[in-house]
Design a protein around this motif. Structure first.
Motif: not given
Length: 209
Positions: A114-120, A92-95
């Motif tokens: 949780v990975h606070a990143l974009r999928v790529g 999930e990229s939204n902090r």
């Protein structure tokens, strides 16, 4: 719950109830889901997410793309919390949403990260899971592109789709080959869960004029 996700322990059920209350609390401060669905979080979101477990009952490693308010990723993590080897990765990229996901994981001690990143940005760091999930993230055509590194390596995709899913399948078939099973949603008769395996891109040959 038993009909949708199979029997669960009393502790697991109580965690789901507590999660719903926590979701409602956070949703008043940040946009975790469409406001029109907040009056029916249990059915529209929790049970809708829980039904995935029936489709892959033996899966241990799950990857949820665009987890948002935790659907289906957090619900699956709660249901899998009594399995010693189970784990859910949530991207999930939204902090703000990622902070909510992390708060729930910490409060309930869930087997999730949780990975606070974009999928790529997580392709290199995440191995191939048993199942990749996504709910309301992107049209199927784009979603297959996002999930391709894992689906082409052997993972199964379980993707929630609404009433226009047939158009999305037709559009995706122009660029992708895949095995497909359609599972009618147990929650919404207008929706399906698409089970996708053996994804490969089609080779498009361009003729020079």
């Amino acid at each position: 719950m038993c009909r949708v996700a199979g029997p669960v322990s009393r502790e697991t059920f109580e965690r789901l109830v507590a999660f719903e209350a926590l979701f409602q609390k956070w949703a008043r401060r940040i946009n975790l889901s469409a406001p029109s669905t907040l009056n029916d979080v249990w059915s529209r979101h929790i049970l809708d997410s829980a039904q995935l477990l029936r489709l892959a009952p033996e899966a241990q490693r799950w990857l949820d793309l665009g987890s948002g308010g935790g659907f289906p990723g957090l619900v699956l993590a709660i249901l899998l919390s009594e399995r010693p080897a189970a784990h859910v990765d949530l991207v999930e990229s939204n902090r703000k949403k990622a902070a909510f996901l992390q708060s729930v994981i910490g409060q309930f001690g869930l087997p999730a990260r949780v990975h606070a990143l974009r999928v790529g940005d997580v392709y290199a760091s995440l191995g191939t899971p048993d199942v990749v999930t996504a709910r309301a993230l992107a049209p199927l055509f784009s979603l297959l592109g996002l999930a391709e590194p894992w689906l082409s390596a052997g993972a199964t995709g379980l993707f929630h789709k609404g009433r226009d899913y047939r158009n999305e399948i037709e559009e995706s078939a122009h660029q992708w080959r895949f095995d497909l099973l359609e599972h009618r949603s147990m929650i919404d008769p207008q929706s399906v869960i698409l089970e996708i395996r053996d994804l490969t891109p089609k080779i498009v040959t361009r003729l020079n004029q």
